[in-house]
Design a protein around this motif. Structure first.
Motif, PDB file in Angstrom:
ATOM      1  N   GLU A 252       0.533   8.380  -7.003  1.00 34.40           N
ATOM      2  CA  GLU A 252      -0.406   9.221  -7.749  1.00 34.40           C
ATOM      3  C   GLU A 252      -1.782   9.248  -7.091  1.00 34.40           C
ATOM      4  OE1 GLU A 252      -2.122   9.482 -12.361  1.00 34.40           O
ATOM      5  OE2 GLU A 252      -0.721   7.912 -11.766  1.00 34.40           O
ATOM      6  N   VAL A 253      -2.250   8.089  -6.648  1.00 30.21           N
ATOM      7  CA  VAL A 253      -3.596   7.960  -6.077  1.00 30.21           C
ATOM      8  C   VAL A 253      -3.674   8.556  -4.672  1.00 30.21           C
ATOM      9  CG1 VAL A 253      -5.251   6.248  -5.203  1.00 30.21           C
ATOM     10  CG2 VAL A 253      -4.235   5.967  -7.467  1.00 30.21           C
ATOM     11  N   ARG A 254      -2.548   8.507  -3.935  1.00 31.66           N
ATOM     12  CA  ARG A 254      -2.466   9.024  -2.562  1.00 31.66           C
ATOM     13  C   ARG A 254      -3.511   8.354  -1.655  1.00 31.66           C
ATOM     14  NH1 ARG A 254      -2.429  15.273  -2.249  1.00 31.66           N
ATOM     15  NH2 ARG A 254      -1.033  14.870  -0.493  1.00 31.66           N
ATOM     16  N   PRO A 255      -3.443   7.035  -1.513  1.00 28.85           N
ATOM     17  CA  PRO A 255      -4.420   6.333  -0.676  1.00 28.85           C
ATOM     18  C   PRO A 255      -4.258   6.686   0.797  1.00 28.85           C
ATOM     19  CG  PRO A 255      -2.637   4.853  -1.259  1.00 28.85           C
ATOM     20  CD  PRO A 255      -2.417   6.124  -2.049  1.00 28.85           C
ATOM     21  N   THR A 256      -5.345   6.557   1.531  1.00 27.02           N
ATOM     22  CA  THR A 256      -5.281   6.693   2.989  1.00 27.02           C
ATOM     23  C   THR A 256      -5.240   5.320   3.655  1.00 27.02           C
ATOM     24  OG1 THR A 256      -7.699   6.772   3.150  1.00 27.02           O
ATOM     25  CG2 THR A 256      -6.538   8.869   2.946  1.00 27.02           C
ATOM     26  N   PHE A 257      -5.705   4.300   2.928  1.00 26.36           N
ATOM     27  CA  PHE A 257      -5.666   2.922   3.422  1.00 26.36           C
ATOM     28  C   PHE A 257      -5.130   2.053   2.289  1.00 26.36           C
ATOM     29  CE2 PHE A 257      -7.187  -1.308   4.334  1.00 26.36           C
ATOM     30  CZ  PHE A 257      -7.128  -1.413   5.713  1.00 26.36           C
ATOM     31  N   LEU A 258      -4.103   1.253   2.594  1.00 28.58           N
ATOM     32  CA  LEU A 258      -3.447   0.471   1.541  1.00 28.58           C
ATOM     33  C   LEU A 258      -3.329  -0.994   1.955  1.00 28.58           C
ATOM     34  CD1 LEU A 258      -1.925   0.367  -1.173  1.00 28.58           C
ATOM     35  CD2 LEU A 258       0.180   0.843   0.103  1.00 28.58           C
ATOM     36  N   PRO A 259      -4.202  -1.864   1.413  1.00 34.31           N
ATOM     37  CA  PRO A 259      -4.044  -3.301   1.648  1.00 34.31           C
ATOM     38  C   PRO A 259      -3.067  -3.879   0.632  1.00 34.31           C
ATOM     39  CG  PRO A 259      -6.059  -2.888   0.409  1.00 34.31           C
ATOM     40  CD  PRO A 259      -5.408  -1.545   0.638  1.00 34.31           C
ATOM     41  N   SER A 260      -2.168  -4.732   1.097  1.00 31.50           N
ATOM     42  CA  SER A 260      -1.168  -5.273   0.187  1.00 31.50           C
ATOM     43  C   SER A 260      -0.631  -6.589   0.731  1.00 31.50           C
ATOM     44  CB  SER A 260      -0.012  -4.277   0.007  1.00 31.50           C
ATOM     45  OG  SER A 260       0.978  -4.796  -0.859  1.00 31.50           O
ATOM     46  N   VAL A 261       0.143  -7.241  -0.104  1.00 32.60           N
ATOM     47  CA  VAL A 261       0.893  -8.423   0.313  1.00 32.60           C
ATOM     48  C   VAL A 261       2.306  -7.963   0.659  1.00 32.60           C
ATOM     49  CG1 VAL A 261      -0.454 -10.091  -0.974  1.00 32.60           C
ATOM     50  CG2 VAL A 261       1.397  -8.885  -2.121  1.00 32.60           C
ATOM     51  N   PRO A 262       3.050  -8.748   1.435  1.00 36.12           N
ATOM     52  CA  PRO A 262       4.370  -8.302   1.902  1.00 36.12           C
ATOM     53  C   PRO A 262       5.327  -7.897   0.794  1.00 36.12           C
ATOM     54  CG  PRO A 262       3.668 -10.213   3.154  1.00 36.12           C
ATOM     55  CD  PRO A 262       2.655 -10.023   2.072  1.00 36.12           C
ATOM     56  N   ARG A 263       5.246  -8.534  -0.373  1.00 35.97           N
ATOM     57  CA  ARG A 263       6.257  -8.307  -1.403  1.00 35.97           C
ATOM     58  C   ARG A 263       6.319  -6.846  -1.840  1.00 35.97           C
ATOM     59  NH1 ARG A 263      11.005 -10.093  -1.871  1.00 35.97           N
ATOM     60  NH2 ARG A 263      11.789 -10.427  -3.976  1.00 35.97           N
ATOM     61  N   ILE A 264       5.180  -6.160  -1.885  1.00 40.72           N
ATOM     62  CA  ILE A 264       5.191  -4.746  -2.270  1.00 40.72           C
ATOM     63  C   ILE A 264       5.926  -3.918  -1.224  1.00 40.72           C
ATOM     64  CG2 ILE A 264       3.748  -2.712  -2.608  1.00 40.72           C
ATOM     65  CD1 ILE A 264       3.753  -4.543  -5.004  1.00 40.72           C
ATOM     66  N   PHE A 265       5.628  -4.153   0.060  1.00 40.30           N
ATOM     67  CA  PHE A 265       6.315  -3.411   1.125  1.00 40.30           C
ATOM     68  C   PHE A 265       7.806  -3.737   1.137  1.00 40.30           C
ATOM     69  CE2 PHE A 265       1.923  -3.876   2.927  1.00 40.30           C
ATOM     70  CZ  PHE A 265       1.576  -2.539   2.788  1.00 40.30           C
ATOM     71  N   GLU A 266       8.145  -4.994   0.892  1.00 41.33           N
ATOM     72  CA  GLU A 266       9.551  -5.398   0.849  1.00 41.33           C
ATOM     73  C   GLU A 266      10.282  -4.709  -0.302  1.00 41.33           C
ATOM     74  OE1 GLU A 266       8.565  -9.860   2.645  1.00 41.33           O
ATOM     75  OE2 GLU A 266       8.983  -9.567   0.510  1.00 41.33           O
TER      76      GLU A 266
END
Length: 578
Positions: A252-266
């Motif tokens: 929804e937000v459509r970020p251009t830069f996304l900081p995260s921890v690995p678990r979200i990407f996994e």
């Protein structure tokens, strides 16, 4: 220029006011209120912070006073932290997941006089500690009203700002405490300005970027992003407060830069590839990776490769859509992530880069950029940062990003920073001829089997956690004849799988079910084939629940407390060697 010029800001406390002078109409913050996204300009943010600062001063907040903030990532957290800094106070974050005991420790050890809480259950925890005056985020409007009531109060703000120096304390962040009570890492105004300059030099978080933040602001990683956005001229978007809605909000937000921890990407990797066979995922990853590598290098793309890429474009488009379709770059930090996950997202057009840092290094150390990265590496030393590998493999760091020491703990500071100014990170790694660093494990976590074999468990555990069925994997084997593992199930994935097969849907029953054991055994067999025989896990047990903060097995930042896990499951571990 990519960022707002912060040179007039002698301290990070001045940065919001400098940014407002340079670009008052830029959207600084975006947040959800009553189900709608609201924008706040830099000028509005600066005005609110100035009034809140004056109100805090009028309420008695003194220079150098430690004040805790206990709450989720939301605008009020930022208002309070910036205003407290401008008042000359020291911000002491507390993780929202902290127990009463953890809260009491931070409050007492820091000597905090006040604690601002964002919800009633947080106020109850802070009150139980009986160590400081407990206030709510709902006090912010009244404090702003007091601060706006007179011209003299604004003069008081200017006086506090003028009295600050770059060497003054800004934030004390308490480390996770996997091996003992948390220690307070003292970070100065200069530390934060250093990371803003590093961001500026690398053009990392850029002007007009939209940065979605769900990480707890008590963590140095999230604080780093907060200050980088303010300095770069980016818009910081706060998650809506429900962690289960993060994936939906990203789209929804459509970020251009996304900081995260690995678990979200996994998790996203699992969702996106779960319905595909392994050959399709492998081929799509290989094709996309080759295509984009040639594209980045400016080399011609063969017709056959272009045709293969077009066939997989619908899959790549679905991946990009999950991230909102606008991600220029994502950043994964705080824990290792599997190379196949990174390669898949790069192939689809969502470049996820790894970085490395500690609270003691203000969250920055090595950096990967879109022009210089290697899959499996956490990048190269950032500008003005020195790195080297000690003879025993430990990563050492030196530079202006290093913290000022542990709060009231000179002995612990002397243990981590040697007389030559090198910080001993406790992490093991290698550095290739191009300067790219690869983390191989934690020095304190090394397992030495009864046969004398040294094993770093982190990478093996990480490979197991890439399975959609596994939440945590803990390798055990120190002074034992062979490695074994404790496994916890991913509740969402495993229960869905079980329901489709008319199996029981409660974790304790599934943990002992033969079909689930077969499922996990298959995962383990595949991971074992990538390692030497002496490193392979010979037996495993599935726990009836996930690891938790309440059971003392996870820190507030969700790092595993190995000693607590061992202590809680001693009999089960012993049974794996019987």
């Amino acid at each position: 220029m990519s960022t707002v010029d912060l040179h007039p800001a002698r301290t990070v406390a001045e940065s919001v006011f400098v940014a407002a002078q340079a670009d008052p109409d830029r959207v600084a913050l975006r947040y959800k209120a009553d189900g709608q996204w609201r924008d706040e300009t830099v000028a509005e943010l600066a005005g609110r912070v100035r009034a809140l600062t004056a109100g805090l001063i009028a309420s008695g907040v003194r220079p150098g006073e430690r004040v805790c903030i206990l709450g989720d990532t939301r605008p009020g957290w930022t208002y309070l932290s910036l205003a407290l800094l401008a008042a000359g106070a020291v911000v002491v974050p507390i993780y929202p997941s902290s127990s009463v005991e953890d809260c009491a420790w931070v409050l007492r050890d820091s000597g905090a006089t006040r604690v601002f809480c964002d919800a009633e259950h947080q106020r109850a925890k802070a009150s139980a500690a009986e160590a400081a005056t407990v206030l709510g985020f709902d006090a912010i409007p009244s404090l702003c009203a007091v601060g706006s009531s007179s011209v003299s109060s604004m003069d008081a703000v200017r006086a506090r700002l003028d009295a600050l120096t770059p060497a003054d304390l800004a934030v004390i962040i308490y480390t996770s405490g996997t091996t003992g009570p948390p220690k307070g890492c003292v970070l100065t105004h200069q530390n934060w300005l250093t990371l803003v300059r590093i961001n500026d030099e690398l053009n990392y978080v850029r002007r007009d970027d939209v940065v979605y933040l769900f990480l707890p602001l008590a963590h140095v990683f999230a604080q780093l992003e907060q200050f980088a956005c303010l300095g770069a001229g980016a818009t910081l978007v706060y998650f809506g407060g429900d962690i289960k809605q993060v994936v939906a909000e990203i789209a929804e937000v459509r970020p251009t830069f996304l900081p995260s921890v690995p678990r979200i990407f996994e998790k996203l990797y699992t969702v996106l590839t779960g319905a595909l066979d392994e050959d399709t995922v492998r081929t799509a990853t290989q094709v996309g990776w080759k295509y984009r590598s040639l594209q980045r290098a400016g080399n011609p793309i063969p017709d056959e490769l272009a045709a293969a890429f077009d066939r997989f474009e619908p899959l790549y488009a679905r991946v990009r859509a999950v991230f909102g379709g606008q991600v220029r770059q994502a950043l994964s930090g705080a824990a290792p992530i599997a190379p196949e996950v990174l390669t898949f997202f790069h192939a689809a057009g969502v470049p996820v880069l790894e970085g490395y840092g500690m609270t003691e290094t203000t969250g920055v150390g090595t950096v990967s950029t879109l022009d210089h990265f290697k899959i499996g590496s956490v990048g190269r030393a950032g500008p003005s940062i020195e790195l080297r590998i000690a003879p025993d493999g430990e990563i050492l760091a030196r530079g202006p990003h290093l913290f000022a020491g542990y709060w009231h703990n000179d002995a612990a500071t002397a243990e981590i920073i040697d007389p030559d100014g090198w910080l001993h990170t406790g992490d093991l790694g290698t550095m290739d001829p191009d300067g790219f660093v690869t983390i191989t494990g934690r020095k304190k976590d090394i397992i030495i089997t009864a046969g004398g074999k040294n094993i770093a468990p982190a990478n093996f555990e990480n490979e197991l956690r890439q399975s959609r069925w596994i939440s945590h994997a803990i390798m055990i084997g120190d002074r034992r004849p062979y490695p074994v593992a404790l496994i916890t199930l991913d509740a969402d994935e495993t229960i869905t799988w079980a329901r489709a097969r008319d199996l029981p849907t409660d974790l304790p029953t599934l943990a002992t079910h033969p079909e689930v054991r077969t499922l996990i055994q298959d995962v383990l067999d595949k991971v074992n084939t990538r390692h030497a025989n002496v490193e392979q896990i010979k037996r495993f047990a599935i726990l009836p629940r996930d690891l938790s903060i309440d059971h003392g097995e996870l820190t507030p930042s969700l790092k595993v407390k190995r000693k607590a896990v061992h202590a809680n499951h001693t009999d089960l571990i012993d049974s794996l060697y019987t």
